[in-house]
Design a protein around this motif. Sequence first.
Motif, short mmCIF file in Angstrom:
data_model
loop_
_atom_site.label_atom_id
_atom_site.label_comp_id
_atom_site.label_asym_id
_atom_site.label_seq_id
_atom_site.Cartn_x
_atom_site.Cartn_y
_atom_site.Cartn_z
N PHE A 110 -28.88 6.43 -36.41
CA PHE A 110 -29.96 5.50 -36.05
C PHE A 110 -29.91 5.38 -34.53
O PHE A 110 -29.02 4.74 -33.96
CB PHE A 110 -29.74 4.14 -36.72
CG PHE A 110 -29.84 4.18 -38.22
CD1 PHE A 110 -31.03 3.89 -38.87
CD2 PHE A 110 -28.74 4.53 -38.99
CE1 PHE A 110 -31.12 3.94 -40.25
CE2 PHE A 110 -28.82 4.58 -40.37
CZ PHE A 110 -30.01 4.29 -41.01
N ALA A 111 -30.85 6.04 -33.86
CA ALA A 111 -30.81 6.20 -32.42
C ALA A 111 -31.76 5.23 -31.73
O ALA A 111 -32.95 5.16 -32.05
CB ALA A 111 -31.18 7.63 -32.04
N PHE A 112 -31.22 4.48 -30.78
CA PHE A 112 -32.07 3.64 -29.92
C PHE A 112 -31.63 3.89 -28.48
O PHE A 112 -30.98 4.89 -28.19
CB PHE A 112 -32.00 2.17 -30.32
CG PHE A 112 -30.62 1.65 -30.63
CD1 PHE A 112 -29.83 1.07 -29.65
CD2 PHE A 112 -30.11 1.72 -31.91
CE1 PHE A 112 -28.56 0.59 -29.93
CE2 PHE A 112 -28.84 1.24 -32.21
CZ PHE A 112 -28.06 0.67 -31.22
N PHE A 117 -31.41 12.26 -38.60
CA PHE A 117 -31.34 11.68 -37.26
C PHE A 117 -32.63 10.90 -37.06
O PHE A 117 -33.71 11.48 -36.92
CB PHE A 117 -31.21 12.78 -36.21
CG PHE A 117 -30.88 12.28 -34.83
CD1 PHE A 117 -29.56 12.16 -34.43
CD2 PHE A 117 -31.88 11.91 -33.95
CE1 PHE A 117 -29.24 11.70 -33.16
CE2 PHE A 117 -31.58 11.45 -32.68
CZ PHE A 117 -30.26 11.34 -32.29
N ILE A 118 -32.53 9.55 -37.09
CA ILE A 118 -33.71 8.69 -37.12
C ILE A 118 -33.85 7.96 -35.78
O ILE A 118 -32.94 7.23 -35.36
CB ILE A 118 -33.63 7.66 -38.26
CG1 ILE A 118 -33.38 8.37 -39.60
CG2 ILE A 118 -34.91 6.83 -38.33
CD1 ILE A 118 -33.14 7.41 -40.76
N ASP A 119 -34.97 8.16 -35.12
CA ASP A 119 -35.27 7.47 -33.87
C ASP A 119 -35.87 6.12 -34.21
O ASP A 119 -36.97 6.03 -34.78
CB ASP A 119 -36.26 8.30 -33.05
CG ASP A 119 -36.52 7.71 -31.67
OD1 ASP A 119 -36.25 6.51 -31.46
OD2 ASP A 119 -37.03 8.44 -30.80
N VAL A 120 -35.16 5.03 -33.89
CA VAL A 120 -35.62 3.68 -34.24
C VAL A 120 -35.95 2.87 -32.99
O VAL A 120 -36.03 1.64 -33.05
CB VAL A 120 -34.57 2.94 -35.09
CG1 VAL A 120 -34.36 3.64 -36.42
CG2 VAL A 120 -33.23 2.81 -34.35
N ARG A 121 -36.20 3.56 -31.87
CA ARG A 121 -36.46 2.82 -30.63
C ARG A 121 -37.67 1.91 -30.74
O ARG A 121 -37.70 0.83 -30.14
CB ARG A 121 -36.67 3.81 -29.48
CG ARG A 121 -35.39 4.42 -28.96
CD ARG A 121 -35.69 5.47 -27.90
NE ARG A 121 -36.46 6.57 -28.46
CZ ARG A 121 -37.38 7.25 -27.79
NH1 ARG A 121 -37.66 6.91 -26.55
NH2 ARG A 121 -38.02 8.24 -28.36
N GLY A 122 -38.68 2.32 -31.50
CA GLY A 122 -39.90 1.52 -31.58
C GLY A 122 -39.88 0.47 -32.66
O GLY A 122 -40.89 -0.21 -32.87
#
Length: 670
Positions: A332-334, A353-358
């Motif tokens: 969980f990438a921020f 690989f999950i982009d959770v920045r938003g």
Amino acid sequence: VNINAGTNAREYYRRANELRALGQLEAALAAYDQAVTADPKFAKAFCNRGVTLALLHRLTAALESYDRAVTLDPGDALGHYNRAGVQRQLAQLDAALASYDSAIALRPDYAEAIFNRGVLLQELKRWQDSLGGLQNALALNPAFATDHTWYLMAVACSELQQWEEAIAAYGCAIDINPAYAQACQGRATAFHELKRYEEAVASYDRALALRGDLRFLPGLRRYAMMHICDWSGIDADIARLSAGLREAAPISPPFPLLALLDSAELQHSAAAIWVREQCPPDNTLGPIPARARSGKIRIGYFSADFRLHPVSLLLAELFELHDRSRFEIIAFAFGPPVDGAVQARLARGFDQFIDVRGQSDAEVAALARTHIIDIAVDLTGFTEYSRTNIFALRAAPLQLGYIGYLGTTGAPYMDYLIADATIIPPGERVHYSEKIIYLPVYMANHAKRQFAAQPASPAEIGLPPHGFVFACCNANYKLSPATFEGWMRILRRVRGSVLFLTADNAVAERNLRREAVCRDIDPARLVFGARLALPEYMARYRSLDLFLDTLPYNAGATASDALWAGVPVLTRPGTTFAGRVAASLLTALEMPELIATSQQHFEDLAVNLASEPAHLARVREKLVTKRLTAPLFDARAFTMHLERAYEQIAERFYRGLPPDHILPRSAAAL
């Protein structure tokens, strides 16, 4: 009859408005009640009745009245706007946003609705949308150009890491209100992020002069000063910070104190205060029910540092080596937006690989629950871009901290902390809120560091042709006056020696040279090296003779790099997690002879190694051998031990048992 009813209703309505204007709210409410009784379809009466109920702090009743008003007259933008305000007070944020949207759809130039929607979006952490809304409101109505509006826009810019824009917006707020202490503090933080440390300190000073009680301000100010090695007033600052922590005051974020306080007790206090103020337990998503094991154990790694960062460089091989027959691992990438080879390699190392920045903290925690994560591993802690509130919401039934932040979180929702017996001796557990997972080796490592094929020569680095080269490649903020004083005594005893340091910024370099002069050391004996690409950085170590560690915040990744490059690291352990990491590395490397027991021992060892080439050669020879045989750089063995610990804590959870300390099988006596 209908005419009479309508007439009576409007008379009651007029009278109610007059009473409300006079502040006679209960009488006004009674008159509104008479109006809507006389005419149950009187939308404006329901709307103003809602206003009155809101003024009386009867918010649920006010919302019911607004609901009735907009049902009767869905084209009334004011009704939707007023309802949004009450929904916001009732923490019904998504509903409030929908009401603001309805009001603006009816009146696209409704500046008040656009402004308040922008403020609401900050509560929802939708920073880009918030900034756009506030800017639109300001364009529609210049009356919104207040100090508070500029402050809100600056906050949004800061959250978006638009630091120059944030500085400009904070400046506008301060121009309007020179006494706006929070804006001065915010602008200082933006200066800090741009490494404009002197301006940051000046802005912190201004905020402190205006309001010395602002949360965490003293610690932030000293942290900025540490980046430029400005040690003026440091003893008084440390005394003030220590006293504030003993009084449970929000006087500093936890991270700056790692380099200031050699006290596990006070660092625990700082962490607990931060959690209390910034990220307390949040039961919004409800508890995670007990469950039986079903297939693989799912590990969620959460980090802002899935990029070219020491944490990811150390852990990349671990992710690749995880046993996929027993574990499913999800990132969980921020943090900041990145791309490049490092992130591509990291992404390949995960099952997902999950982009959770938003996404908001609640959305990320809910997403982790959807993926049925068993163990959530926080790799960021209280470091830059941290999102501890994800764990406050409970992303997984088991949550643990590792490697990003070197200390306790003080948080009741963090169940475990990974360490080893060198970093946290059993008697020190009292200073940690988490249960400790003891591994034989604390730090994940790897043996795949690349060296430049044609490294720079010593002369190109700025080193003299002769003389012993002491070095410390730690960040400037880790340098304390006591550490530097010890280094200068070593230089004084070793004729012709130099000290190689990292050049984080020109101000720090200037201040350190001045400090050397104050200790009768030629400032030319301090050599500063620029930051380099990884292969060139690793190759540069081969021009260095002995790495001198810092206290109270040890070298971590830099010590590991030096050891792999064949440079001995000399350390003196402190009493905290961050102050014992280098000793942990040397213990795992089976080289305890480089762990000093006192400051005098540290200095004597450094002088001895520099003065006796044969002794240094024996140490280097042992280091070269131990790199390949000792546990420190054995990534496969580390992964095996970590996976065994994951299975132990998961099994306790599946059996309904609470977290407990996890000991390595060879250390049952701990």
